[in-house]
Enzyme design. Structure first.
Site, short mmCIF file in Angstrom:
data_model
loop_
_atom_site.label_atom_id
_atom_site.label_comp_id
_atom_site.label_asym_id
_atom_site.label_seq_id
_atom_site.Cartn_x
_atom_site.Cartn_y
_atom_site.Cartn_z
N GLU A 200 -17.92 -67.26 8.03
CA GLU A 200 -17.22 -67.92 9.12
C GLU A 200 -18.15 -68.10 10.29
O GLU A 200 -19.02 -67.27 10.53
CB GLU A 200 -16.05 -67.04 9.61
CG GLU A 200 -14.74 -67.35 8.97
CD GLU A 200 -13.63 -66.44 9.43
OE1 GLU A 200 -13.76 -65.77 10.49
OE2 GLU A 200 -12.62 -66.38 8.72
N HIS A 235 -14.09 -53.81 15.44
CA HIS A 235 -13.07 -54.68 14.85
C HIS A 235 -11.75 -53.96 14.63
O HIS A 235 -10.91 -54.41 13.87
CB HIS A 235 -13.55 -55.27 13.51
CG HIS A 235 -14.85 -55.99 13.61
ND1 HIS A 235 -15.05 -57.06 14.46
CD2 HIS A 235 -16.04 -55.79 13.01
CE1 HIS A 235 -16.29 -57.49 14.35
NE2 HIS A 235 -16.93 -56.73 13.49
N ARG A 297 3.28 -57.64 6.59
CA ARG A 297 3.93 -56.34 6.80
C ARG A 297 4.28 -56.21 8.28
O ARG A 297 3.95 -57.07 9.08
CB ARG A 297 2.96 -55.21 6.43
CG ARG A 297 1.64 -55.35 7.19
CD ARG A 297 0.70 -54.19 6.96
NE ARG A 297 -0.66 -54.51 7.32
CZ ARG A 297 -1.20 -54.33 8.52
NH1 ARG A 297 -0.47 -53.88 9.52
NH2 ARG A 297 -2.46 -54.63 8.75
P1 ADP Z 1 -2.63 -53.71 12.40
O1 ADP Z 1 -1.29 -53.35 11.89
O2 ADP Z 1 -2.62 -54.02 13.82
O3 ADP Z 1 -3.40 -54.70 11.58
P2 ADP Z 1 -4.30 -51.71 11.37
O4 ADP Z 1 -5.05 -52.66 10.50
O5 ADP Z 1 -5.11 -50.72 12.15
O6 ADP Z 1 -3.45 -52.42 12.45
O7 ADP Z 1 -3.13 -50.97 10.56
C1 ADP Z 1 -3.18 -50.62 9.26
C2 ADP Z 1 -3.82 -49.27 9.21
O8 ADP Z 1 -2.92 -48.27 9.61
C3 ADP Z 1 -4.25 -48.88 7.85
O9 ADP Z 1 -5.54 -49.35 7.58
C4 ADP Z 1 -4.21 -47.37 7.87
O10 ADP Z 1 -5.48 -46.81 8.15
C5 ADP Z 1 -3.31 -47.05 9.03
N1 ADP Z 1 -2.12 -46.33 8.63
C6 ADP Z 1 -1.47 -46.42 7.47
N2 ADP Z 1 -0.40 -45.64 7.46
C7 ADP Z 1 -0.36 -45.02 8.66
C8 ADP Z 1 0.54 -44.09 9.29
N3 ADP Z 1 1.61 -43.65 8.67
N4 ADP Z 1 0.27 -43.68 10.53
C9 ADP Z 1 -0.80 -44.14 11.18
N5 ADP Z 1 -1.66 -45.02 10.64
C10 ADP Z 1 -1.46 -45.46 9.40
P1 ADP Z 2 -9.34 -57.35 9.08
O1 ADP Z 2 -8.71 -57.73 7.78
O2 ADP Z 2 -10.32 -56.26 8.92
O3 ADP Z 2 -8.32 -57.14 10.13
P2 ADP Z 2 -9.93 -59.88 10.39
O4 ADP Z 2 -10.35 -61.11 9.66
O5 ADP Z 2 -8.54 -59.85 10.89
O6 ADP Z 2 -10.23 -58.62 9.46
O7 ADP Z 2 -10.94 -59.65 11.59
C1 ADP Z 2 -10.94 -58.46 12.34
C2 ADP Z 2 -11.56 -58.69 13.70
O8 ADP Z 2 -12.88 -59.22 13.60
C3 ADP Z 2 -10.84 -59.70 14.55
O9 ADP Z 2 -9.75 -59.14 15.23
C4 ADP Z 2 -11.93 -60.16 15.50
O10 ADP Z 2 -12.13 -59.21 16.52
C5 ADP Z 2 -13.15 -60.15 14.63
N1 ADP Z 2 -13.38 -61.48 14.04
C6 ADP Z 2 -12.89 -61.92 12.87
N2 ADP Z 2 -13.28 -63.17 12.61
C7 ADP Z 2 -14.04 -63.56 13.66
C8 ADP Z 2 -14.76 -64.76 13.99
N3 ADP Z 2 -14.78 -65.80 13.16
N4 ADP Z 2 -15.44 -64.80 15.15
C9 ADP Z 2 -15.45 -63.76 15.98
N5 ADP Z 2 -14.81 -62.60 15.72
C10 ADP Z 2 -14.11 -62.49 14.57
#
Ligand code: ADP
Ligand code: ADP
Ligand code: MG
Length: 617
Positions: A200, A235, A297
């Site tokens: 990207e 991230h 989710r």
């Molecule tokens: P978002 O929901 O904003 O994308 P995250 O990617 O940080 O935030 O949320 C998913 C993460 O939450 C998982 O990768 C895992 O590490 C964490 N997680 C899963 N179950 C629990 C739980 N019961 N309490 C706290 N964290 C958890």
């Molecule tokens: P994950 O599945 O780990 O949550 P994301 O694709 O949602 O991965 O990206 C996680 C974070 O990485 C984003 O919240 C942002 O901060 C950064 N990011 C992702 N894509 C880009 C991009 N194209 N340019 C700049 N920052 C990015």
């Protein structure tokens, strides 16, 4: 409406789900690993089933045991929470095949959005703007490099199966590409068992904007506005808010419409989040916001949306899963005020954010704030699961009010002996750029130095620590101080030991400081302290050189020998008391005339440990 619900998760989110289920009269069943048996979510559920040992692969990820537990307890539905199996289409399918209600996205929607490349293809087809880049099937390093060169640096290499900020590499120059591609693939193979990547364009001044969407089984899809989750470290989200600062109505309409289109394109049902990346270099503009991925989710940060809309999103999930239509139409939803959430993590900013585990002898939060937590005082943070201790959620009339409340909430958080990022959060929430709404995903890295609390205690910490022990025993540590205030004649100094180091300071009244069991809490920081009255060490040229134990404790190290010369301030022994170590120093230059301390010995308060003679030293 379903009557019983098994929660295939733990901690904070399990408690959160139980809270709403209970209000709706739904019987709840917790499942847990053996090490989680005493966790609050297990106690708070109507029933609990132990499904294995600590490693998630032997408990929370065991689909067979989860289904067996549902069968045994007669559960009608399963809520997966977030993380774990929440985005596992196979499990969703198995739950449905077992005749149970799945409180999550339809398996087909999960699959459609599960891999980042396929999801982006799908979104392009649906007319949703996506981050420019390469999604191709040709994964040869040569082709990937050529595509990256064509896109122009910086680029981001992303594992298509990635999540949780893992499997991502930013590449600033063509020469670094090959090496970073390799390391990205290695991480992806280890974490996701899939080495496929996409490339990207790395968006400059990036802001993470996401939209909460909800669908029902009657074909309705609404959005519940946006959240800004730009405050990230590696991230990973740290502070989230809703709405997004600087979002105007036209841009909001465009982004939220795109999110609804995205959800409809995969026949979405239930709670979901469409994540966008925005180029914020000239404010938020509809033509500079691109689809990044969908999380099929409930999201960790859903409470900020609940705060500004007044809706209970877990209730929405349960109603939708029960076949009811969405509780509100789009035109019945609006934004009230501003909400922020900070993730309190068991990690030490002072050591490069190393995780911190152990008992939670103290875990206190200020009143008037929504605290969603999986643990409580007297519990522990174990090394097996997520390091999140709690989410601090505030709601104010304006963004400034919300930011001030968040900073206050973080400052008033008391945790010990587990180390946390509370002070870091407090500093972030109070930072002028944050308060002014100047946020992007580089904020934390840019300001790290000012956000990490200093390793040395501040004058306020020292003054408060000194005040807490002078005089040594009072019911109210501040009452004695009031007598000293304005008393210019006697300004007593106290030899205070804070975090293992000695300081000679005057006590002072410090608003917001609190102490408990030899630990001082101030502004989200926690400092173990111990003190000796100045007269015990004699001060320069005073006293008889007798060094007494300032409190009951155990001698854990003797650093001097009889007859040895010492200089004022030299560490002579280390005492362990009130769960912390305290060094005792030489009161003046001299010779160790008498050494009574013995390593390992338990000593009452006031015991003579060492006597120093002035003279030849
Ligand atoms: P978002 O929901 O904003 O994308 P995250 O990617 O940080 O935030 O949320 C998913 C993460 O939450 C998982 O990768 C895992 O590490 C964490 N997680 C899963 N179950 C629990 C739980 N019961 N309490 C706290 N964290 C958890
Ligand atoms: P994950 O599945 O780990 O949550 P994301 O694709 O949602 O991965 O990206 C996680 C974070 O990485 C984003 O919240 C942002 O901060 C950064 N990011 C992702 N894509 C880009 C991009 N194209 N340019 C700049 N920052 C990015
Ligand atoms: Mg994401």
């Amino acid at each position: 409406m379903i009557q019983s619900l098994l929660i295939a998760n733990r901690g904070e989110i399990a408690r959160r789900i139980i809270r709403t289920a209970r209000r709706l009269g739904i019987r709840t069943i917790a499942v847990h690993s053996d090490v989680d048996a005493d966790m609050p979510f297990v106690r708070e559920a109507d029933e609990a089933v132990c499904i294995g040992t600590a490693p998630a692969a032997d408990s929370y990820l065991r689909q067979d045991r989860l289904l067996a537990a549902a069968r045994e307890t007669g559960a009608e539905a399963i809520h997966p929470g977030y993380g774990f199996l929440s985005e596992n289409a196979e499990f969703a399918q198995a739950v449905i095949a077992a005749g149970l209600v799945w409180v999550g996205a339809p398996p087909a929607s999960i699959l459609a959005m599960g891999l980042k490349d396929a999801a982006k293809e799908r979104m392009i087809a649906a007319g949703v703007p996506v981050t420019p880049g390469y999604l191709g099937a040709d994964q040869s390093p040569r082709r990937l490099q050529a595509e990256a060169d064509a896109i122009g640096y910086p680029v981001l290499i992303k594992a298509v199966a990635g999540g949780g900020g893992k499997g991502m590499r930013k590449v600033d120059a063509a020469g670094d590409f090959a090496e970073l591609l390799e390391s990205c693939k290695r991480e992806a193979a280890a974490s996701f068992g899939n080495t496929q990547v996409l490339i990207e364009k790395y968006i400059l001044s990036p802001r993470h904007i996401e939209v909460q969407v909800f669908g029902d089984t009657h074909g309705n899809v609404v959005h519940l506005f946006e959240r800004d989750c730009s405050l990230q470290r590696r991230h990973q989200k740290v502070i989230e808010e809703a709405p997004a600062p600087g979002m105007d109505d036209a841009t909001r309409a465009a982004v939220c419409d795109a999110a609804v289109r995205a959800a409809k394109a995969v026949d979405y049902v239930g709670a979901g989040t469409i994540e966008f990346i925005a180029d914020g270099s000239e404010g938020l503009r509809a033509d500079r916001v691109w689809f990044m991925e969908m999380n099929t989710r409930l999201q960790v940060e859903h409470p900020v949306t609940e705060a500004i809309t007044g809706q209970d999103l877990v209730e929405w999930q349960l109603r939708v899963a029960s076949g009811e239509p969405l509780p509100r139409r789009q035109d019945e939803l609006s934004i009230t005020g501003w909400a922020m959430e900070a993730r309190l993590y068991a990690e030490n900013p002072g050591t490069g954010f190393l995780p911190s585990t152990g008992p939670l002898d103290r875990l206190r939060f200020p009143a008037g704030v929504r605290i969603d937590s999986g643990v409580e005082e007297g519990g522990a943070v174990t090394p097996y699961y997520d390091p999140m201790i709690a989410k601090l959620i505030v709601h104010g009339g304006t963004r400034r009010e919300a930011a001030a409340s968040l900073a206050d909430a973080a400052r008033g958080t008391q945790v010990w002996p587990v180390r946390t990022n509370a002070a870091f959060l407090a500093r972030a929430a109070a930072h002028p750029d944050f308060v002014a709404g100047r946020v992007d995903t580089g904020f934390i890295e840019r300001h790290t130095e000012g956000l990490i609390p200093p390793a040395e205690p501040s004058p306020a910490v020292l003054a408060a620590a000194a005040a807490a022990i002078l005089p040594p025993v009072t019911a109210d540590p501040w009452s004695s101080l009031r007598g000293f205030r304005g008393n210019a004649v006697s300004s007593p100094t106290v030899e205070v030991e804070v975090a293992g180091k000695p300081y000679l300071v005057s006590p002072g009244i410090v608003p917001g400081a609190a102490t408990a069991d030899g630990v001082l809490f101030l502004d989200g920081e926690a400092w173990p302290f111990g003190v000796r009255r100045a007269d015990h060490i004699g001060g320069a040229g005073e006293g008889d050189g007798a060094v007494l134990s300032p409190m009951p404790g155990r001698v854990i190290a003797v650093l001097v020998e009889a007859g040895q010369t010492v200089v004022r301030g030299e560490r002579m022994l280390v005492l362990e008391a009130m769960k912390m170590e305290q060094a005792l120093m030489a009161p003046f230059d001299g010779v160790v005339a008498e050494l009574r301390a013995v390593e390992g010995a338990q000593v009452p308060e006031g015991t003579l440990l060492v006597r120093i003679d002035k003279g030849e030293g």
